[in-house]
Write an enzyme that holds these catalytic residues in place. Structure first.
Site, PDB file in Angstrom:
ATOM      1  N   ASP A 130     -16.033 -31.993  53.987  1.00 35.15           N
ATOM      2  CA  ASP A 130     -17.018 -30.929  54.173  1.00 35.15           C
ATOM      3  C   ASP A 130     -16.400 -29.657  53.575  1.00 35.15           C
ATOM      4  OD1 ASP A 130     -19.118 -29.308  55.391  1.00 35.15           O
ATOM      5  OD2 ASP A 130     -17.589 -28.715  56.855  1.00 35.15           O
TER       6      ASP A 130
ATOM      7  N   ASP B 269     -17.789 -25.836  54.231  1.00 32.55           N
ATOM      8  CA  ASP B 269     -17.826 -24.658  55.106  1.00 32.55           C
ATOM      9  C   ASP B 269     -17.194 -24.961  56.458  1.00 32.55           C
ATOM     10  OD1 ASP B 269     -19.254 -22.849  53.331  1.00 32.55           O
ATOM     11  OD2 ASP B 269     -20.893 -24.276  53.554  1.00 32.55           O
TER      12      ASP B 269
HETATM   13  C1  XBP Z   1     -22.671 -25.348  56.068  1.00 38.88           C
HETATM   14  C2  XBP Z   1     -23.937 -24.625  56.113  1.00 38.88           C
HETATM   15  C3  XBP Z   1     -24.341 -23.873  54.934  1.00 38.88           C
HETATM   16  C4  XBP Z   1     -23.934 -22.463  54.791  1.00 38.88           C
HETATM   17  C5  XBP Z   1     -24.884 -21.747  53.889  1.00 38.88           C
HETATM   18  O1  XBP Z   1     -22.754 -26.553  56.837  1.00 38.88           O
HETATM   19  O2  XBP Z   1     -24.673 -24.704  57.053  1.00 38.88           O
HETATM   20  O3  XBP Z   1     -25.720 -23.851  55.035  1.00 38.88           O
HETATM   21  O4  XBP Z   1     -23.912 -21.827  56.040  1.00 38.88           O
HETATM   22  O5  XBP Z   1     -25.001 -22.318  52.640  1.00 38.88           O
HETATM   23  P1  XBP Z   1     -21.726 -27.734  56.575  1.00 38.88           P
HETATM   24  P2  XBP Z   1     -26.339 -22.069  51.751  1.00 38.88           P
HETATM   25  O6  XBP Z   1     -20.353 -27.147  56.618  1.00 38.88           O
HETATM   26  O7  XBP Z   1     -21.929 -28.671  57.730  1.00 38.88           O
HETATM   27  O8  XBP Z   1     -22.042 -28.381  55.255  1.00 38.88           O
HETATM   28  O9  XBP Z   1     -26.805 -20.684  52.047  1.00 38.88           O
HETATM   29  O10 XBP Z   1     -25.883 -22.224  50.316  1.00 38.88           O
HETATM   30  O11 XBP Z   1     -27.364 -23.086  52.136  1.00 38.88           O
HETATM   31 MG    MG Z   2     -18.851 -27.441  58.010  1.00 40.82          MG
END
Ligand code: XBP
Ligand code: MG
Length: 250
Positions: A10, A12
């Site tokens: 993953d 973020d």
């Molecule tokens: C990450 C997210 C993303 C970011 C925003 O979730 O929820 O949506 O917050 O990105 P994960 P965008 O780590 O579970 O993948 O604004 O580009 O959608």
């Molecule tokens: Mg995440």
């Protein structure tokens, strides 16, 4: 125990703590640009993280938190415009080097590369954001370190749906028992687990600490480095950082 044939990360919260000082700040800057008085402070943003995906998150905010705002008739177009501006701000923040990789991430990526184990990414965030994080932390060539990058709207349903992990597994040509997934959130764990992955390692952060990780194999505070060992939720430290030896024994 099946051989580990790929590592799927993953982005973020797992590769870097991008949410609070990256995505959140970028959203707020896009709101200012658009003349909106919306302010997603650290606590509110934690509540909004219940919904993955930036466009989906803006709609959730309007539906449940800012119910008096009257959006333009073309809601999808309005949200898409805000989100595109947010992506530009996010890239600018990354270029400032505001968000470093989490401890042990670079070490683990390099170790897997040396061992010839393919790397992949499964994320809900926009591809531009993934590229800009990698470019500004590991250098432009690091994008080529990943055999597959599954990101953003490439699949119809975002995490906690399994779609993005299924997409990456199919592209890798691997069965779920042959990979290890790395996540930071309950939604991410659900997504990987529903795709059939059982070897899931969670590294928690300020926003995800305390979520339901019952389907994860291991829950830690970080990958760690030789002098900075990862801790389990019960406070016990691992004997060493997260490395290929530990992953092979999961
Ligand atoms: C990450 C997210 C993303 C970011 C925003 O979730 O929820 O949506 O917050 O990105 P994960 P965008 O780590 O579970 O993948 O604004 O580009 O959608
Ligand atoms: Mg995440």
């Amino acid at each position: 125990m099946s051989e580990v044939k790929a590592l799927i990360f993953d982005v973020d919260g797992t590769l870097a703590d991008t949410e609070r000082d990256g995505h959140r700040v970028a959203f707020n800057r896009a709101f200012v640009d658009a003349g909106l008085d919306w302010d997603w402070d650290v606590a509110l943003y934690g509540k909004l993280l219940v919904v993955t995906g930036g466009k989906e998150r803006i709609k959730y905010y309007l539906r449940d938190f800012n119910t008096t705002f009257v959006p333009p008739e073309d809601l999808d177009g309005f949200v898409a415009g805000l989100h595109a501006a947010k992506t530009e701000h996010y890239k600018a923040l990354m270029a400032e080097g505001r968000v470093p990789l989490r401890p042990g991430v670079e070490r683990l990526l390099r170790e897997a590369r040396s061992a010839g184990i393919p790397l992949a990414i499964a994320t809900t965030t926009t591809m531009d954001n993934v590229i800009s994080l990698l470019e500004n932390t590991l250098g432009a060539e690091s994008i080529g370190w990943f055999a597959e990058i599954g990101a953003g709207d490439i699949v119809p349903a975002k995490k906690p749906a399994p779609d993005i992990y299924l997409w990456v597994l199919e592209r890798l040509g691997l069965a779920p028992e042959h990979v290890v997934a790395f996540e930071d959130s309950g939604h991410g764990v659900t997504s990987a687990a529903e795709a059939g992955i059982t070897r899931i390692v969670v590294t928690t952060n300020g926003y995800t600490h305390g979520q339901d990780f019952s389907r994860a194999r291991m829950v830690l505070d970080q990958f760690g480095e030789p002098g900075m060992l990862p801790r389990r939720a019960d406070g016990d430290s691992l004997p060493g950082p997260v490395d290929l030896v530990l992953l092979a024994a999961l």
